[in-house]
Design an enzyme around this catalytic site. Structure first.
Site, PDB file in Angstrom:
ATOM      1  N   GLY A 114       0.837  -1.193   0.000  1.00  0.00           N
ATOM      2  CA  GLY A 114       0.000   0.000   0.000  1.00  0.00           C
ATOM      3  C   GLY A 114       0.866   1.234   0.000  1.00  0.00           C
ATOM      4  O   GLY A 114       2.043   1.184   0.364  1.00  0.00           O
ATOM      5  N   GLU A 149      -2.297  -0.721   2.893  1.00  0.00           N
ATOM      6  CA  GLU A 149      -1.766  -2.062   3.151  1.00  0.00           C
ATOM      7  C   GLU A 149      -2.889  -3.049   3.478  1.00  0.00           C
ATOM      8  O   GLU A 149      -2.887  -4.193   3.013  1.00  0.00           O
ATOM      9  CB  GLU A 149      -0.761  -2.008   4.303  1.00  0.00           C
ATOM     10  CG  GLU A 149       0.458  -1.138   4.073  1.00  0.00           C
ATOM     11  CD  GLU A 149       1.552  -1.830   3.285  1.00  0.00           C
ATOM     12  OE1 GLU A 149       1.332  -2.971   2.838  1.00  0.00           O
ATOM     13  OE2 GLU A 149       2.612  -1.213   3.119  1.00  0.00           O
TER      14      GLU A 149
END
Length: 254
Positions: A114, A149
């Site tokens: 991410g 993430e």
């Protein structure tokens, strides 16, 4: 011995760029916000803070690892005179990656990452199936690196489905700890942390826990150091950064 840390000016000389142009690339990679390195860049030992004699702070960059990231964007080393060498078109990103292959013992091995530009800021997420080469990515106008993430892991598990043993490889220890250590305890306490406060990003955490527990196959997680030459992690990172850039308001890339 190669120099470990370089200023933006020194990195620029390596690629025939100005320090400002290097700064633009570092910002697009999510490693720099304004005049400072991001928390992520420092945490992953890609940047380090130094001070001038008068106490003015500045940042230096890991020569090899940040140089590799810049090279991964299609930049080529300059010749000794400082001009880019040759006129051949740069190879596309990851064109030289070895063929993807799943790690022994797992039906699927999947890399996730991410990115949040500015953290918080425009956020991207991505996953890469190491066996098939498939990938998925997306973004949202505002979020944090942890949100990116978590979404990456959720979407990776949705891609994998409920069957077969899967290894999720992430460079976020936060995500791995959430799933493997913290979330079950939070749930036992009525979705409260040890201090009685609700966990951050709770809906995403619940989604991931539900997906893991609904699987008939084994679900394991492995931490991989970010920006350390792992081609699948680097590819997931590049896709996540690109998705964050596309989600930036006014980018016109959505």
């Amino acid at each position: 011995m190669a120099k470990t840390w370089s200023t933006q000016t020194e990195l620029g000389k390596r690629f025939g760029l100005t320090a400002r142009e290097v700064g633009t690339h570092l910002t697009e990679l999510g490693l720099k916000a304004g005049s400072r390195a991001t928390e992520r860049a420092v945490a992953e030992d890609l940047a380090a803070e130094r001070s001038l004699r008068d106490g003015t702070p500045f940042f230096v960059w890991h020569t090899q690892r940040v140089g590799d990231l810049l090279a991964g964007r299609g930049l080529r080393p300059a010749d000794p005179a400082g001009a880019p060498s040759g006129e051949a078109e740069a190879l596309p990103l990851f064109a030289q990656d070895p063929p993807p292959r799943a790690t022994d013992g797992y039906a699927v091995v999947i890399a996730t990452d991410g990115s949040a530009l500015g953290n918080p800021g425009p956020t991207g997420w991505a996953w890469v199936d190491q066996e098939t080469g498939e990938s998925g990515s997306g973004g949202l106008p505002h979020g944090t690196n942890n949100i990116g993430e978590l979404i990456a892991v959720r979407e990776a598990l949705r891609h994998v489905g409920p069957d077969g043993d899967v290894l999720v490889r992430a460079d976020s220890q936060y995500v791995i700890n959430v799933v493997t250590k913290w979330a079950p305890g939070w749930r036992r306490r009525g979705w409260r942390k040890g201090d009685g406060k609700p966990p951050e990003n709770l809906e995403l955490v619940k989604d991931i826990l539900d997906l893991v527990e609904a699987r008939s196959g084994r679900t394991d997680f492995e931490w991989v150091r970010g920006h350390a030459g792992d081609v699948h992690n680097e590819r997931a990172d590049a896709l996540a950064v690109a998705a964050a850039q596309a989600a930036t308001p006014g980018s016109g890339l959505r």
